[in-house]
Motif scaffolding. Structure first.
Motif, PDB file in Angstrom:
ATOM      1  N   UNK A  27      -1.945 -15.138 -10.291  1.00 45.38           N
ATOM      2  CA  UNK A  27      -1.123 -14.859  -8.559  1.00 45.38           C
ATOM      3  C   UNK A  27       0.256 -13.393  -8.586  1.00 45.38           C
ATOM      4  N   UNK A  28       0.823 -13.286  -9.820  1.00 49.89           N
ATOM      5  CA  UNK A  28       1.434 -12.506  -9.675  1.00 49.89           C
ATOM      6  C   UNK A  28       1.138 -11.058  -9.203  1.00 49.89           C
ATOM      7  N   UNK A  29       1.888 -10.518  -7.701  1.00 49.78           N
ATOM      8  CA  UNK A  29       1.493  -9.296  -8.486  1.00 49.78           C
ATOM      9  C   UNK A  29       0.979  -7.911  -9.044  1.00 49.78           C
ATOM     10  N   UNK A  30       1.223  -8.538 -10.696  1.00 41.71           N
ATOM     11  CA  UNK A  30       0.546  -7.462 -11.760  1.00 41.71           C
ATOM     12  C   UNK A  30      -0.480  -8.308 -11.849  1.00 41.71           C
ATOM     13  N   UNK A  31      -0.610  -9.332 -11.999  1.00 37.57           N
ATOM     14  CA  UNK A  31      -2.190  -9.707 -12.107  1.00 37.57           C
ATOM     15  C   UNK A  31      -3.014  -8.771 -11.336  1.00 37.57           C
ATOM     16  N   UNK A  32      -2.694  -8.995  -9.386  1.00 37.68           N
ATOM     17  CA  UNK A  32      -3.719  -9.105  -8.474  1.00 37.68           C
ATOM     18  C   UNK A  32      -4.051  -7.046  -8.993  1.00 37.68           C
ATOM     19  N   UNK A  33      -2.788  -6.562  -9.471  1.00 35.09           N
ATOM     20  CA  UNK A  33      -3.426  -4.792 -10.196  1.00 35.09           C
ATOM     21  C   UNK A  33      -3.996  -5.004 -11.654  1.00 35.09           C
ATOM     22  N   UNK A  34      -3.608  -6.066 -11.296  1.00 40.50           N
ATOM     23  CA  UNK A  34      -5.163  -6.866 -12.809  1.00 40.50           C
ATOM     24  C   UNK A  34      -6.507  -6.119 -12.183  1.00 40.50           C
ATOM     25  N   UNK A  35      -6.736  -7.293 -11.695  1.00 42.47           N
ATOM     26  CA  UNK A  35      -7.917  -7.485 -10.616  1.00 42.47           C
ATOM     27  C   UNK A  35      -8.397  -6.647 -10.302  1.00 42.47           C
ATOM     28  N   UNK A  36      -7.523  -5.502  -9.427  1.00 44.38           N
ATOM     29  CA  UNK A  36      -8.356  -4.264  -8.306  1.00 44.38           C
ATOM     30  C   UNK A  36      -9.080  -3.589 -10.073  1.00 44.38           C
ATOM     31  N   UNK A  37      -8.168  -3.440 -10.548  1.00 46.37           N
ATOM     32  CA  UNK A  37      -9.094  -2.449 -11.977  1.00 46.37           C
ATOM     33  C   UNK A  37     -10.020  -2.953 -12.009  1.00 46.37           C
ATOM     34  N   UNK A  38     -10.040  -4.551 -12.523  1.00 49.21           N
ATOM     35  CA  UNK A  38     -11.441  -5.161 -12.691  1.00 49.21           C
ATOM     36  C   UNK A  38     -12.517  -5.054 -11.639  1.00 49.21           C
ATOM     37  N   UNK A  39     -12.051  -4.966 -11.220  1.00 46.45           N
ATOM     38  CA  UNK A  39     -13.595  -5.045  -9.712  1.00 46.45           C
ATOM     39  C   UNK A  39     -13.386  -3.897  -9.601  1.00 46.45           C
ATOM     40  N   UNK A  40     -12.879  -2.655  -9.424  1.00 47.65           N
ATOM     41  CA  UNK A  40     -13.209  -1.789  -9.720  1.00 47.65           C
ATOM     42  C   UNK A  40     -13.672  -1.262 -10.810  1.00 47.65           C
ATOM     43  N   UNK A  41     -14.096  -1.511 -12.368  1.00 44.78           N
ATOM     44  CA  UNK A  41     -15.007  -1.725 -13.105  1.00 44.78           C
ATOM     45  C   UNK A  41     -15.723  -2.097 -12.832  1.00 44.78           C
ATOM     46  N   UNK A  42     -15.939  -3.012 -12.554  1.00 47.94           N
ATOM     47  CA  UNK A  42     -16.976  -3.992 -12.344  1.00 47.94           C
ATOM     48  C   UNK A  42     -18.232  -3.452 -11.270  1.00 47.94           C
ATOM     49  N   UNK A  43     -17.084  -2.809  -9.925  1.00 49.13           N
ATOM     50  CA  UNK A  43     -18.797  -2.566  -8.824  1.00 49.13           C
ATOM     51  C   UNK A  43     -19.125  -0.930  -9.456  1.00 49.13           C
ATOM     52  N   UNK A  44     -18.198  -0.649 -10.257  1.00 51.62           N
ATOM     53  CA  UNK A  44     -18.778   0.824 -11.256  1.00 51.62           C
ATOM     54  C   UNK A  44     -19.654   1.082 -12.316  1.00 51.62           C
ATOM     55  N   UNK A  45     -19.760  -0.384 -12.754  1.00 51.01           N
ATOM     56  CA  UNK A  45     -20.254  -0.986 -13.806  1.00 51.01           C
ATOM     57  C   UNK A  45     -21.115  -1.712 -13.341  1.00 51.01           C
ATOM     58  N   UNK A  46     -21.428  -1.917 -12.539  1.00 50.22           N
ATOM     59  CA  UNK A  46     -22.274  -3.394 -12.454  1.00 50.22           C
ATOM     60  C   UNK A  46     -21.992  -4.544 -12.905  1.00 50.22           C
TER      61      UNK A  46
END
Length: 158
Positions: A27-46
């Protein structure tokens, strides 16, 4: 040809399939940044995304007689953290499963990786000083050291 050259030659031109991406969140700001990267990768890669929070019961133990309340608060915060990742994933059209577990975060994440057969782990790192690392340790560093899977560590800017 040494082993590394052989692996590179065998995989040249081949894509590495990331079908299941696990992101650790607190829930920290740093883990939110990590989540944004993960969501982006998951979206791009299906890929399917797994948002994981680990309730570190060892830390709650220091609350003494208020142990039960401390664990309940950590669980509540964990559910909120994974729900925030799921909301981010939903808005990007990415399928996401929330997982709440217990234990030291790096160990719990490795265990969940094995359970869901994750292809990639994404986690944030807060950039601790060497003294802080020596005193309390770094979960992201431990995860990178002990995980059998690729680990993407997202650092805080600045």
């Amino acid at each position: 040809m040494d082993r590394q050259e052989k692996v590179i030659a065998e995989t040249a031109g081949a894509s590495v399939p990331y079908r299941r991406i696990l992101v650790g969140t607190d829930g920290s700001g740093c883990s939110e940044r990590a989540a944004a990267h993960a969501v982006y990768l998951a979206g791009e890669l299906g890929a399917r995304l797994y948002a994981v929070n680990s309730v570190n019961v060892e830390r709650a133990f220091s609350a003494g007689i208020h142990f039960g309340e401390a664990v309940a608060e950590l669980e509540k915060n964990g559910r909120e953290a994974t729900a925030a990742v799921k909301a981010m994933a939903d808005s990007a059209g990415v399928e996401c499963e929330e997982i709440l577990t217990t234990g030291r975060p790096h160990r719990a994440i490795i265990q969940v990786c094995d359970e869901v057969d994750a292809d990639l782990v994404v986690i944030g790192s807060t950039g601790m000083t060497s003294l802080e690392r020596a005193l309390i340790g770094s979960e992201s560093e431990s995860l990178a050291r002990y995980s059998k899977r690729p680990v993407l560590i997202v650092h805080q800017p600045g």
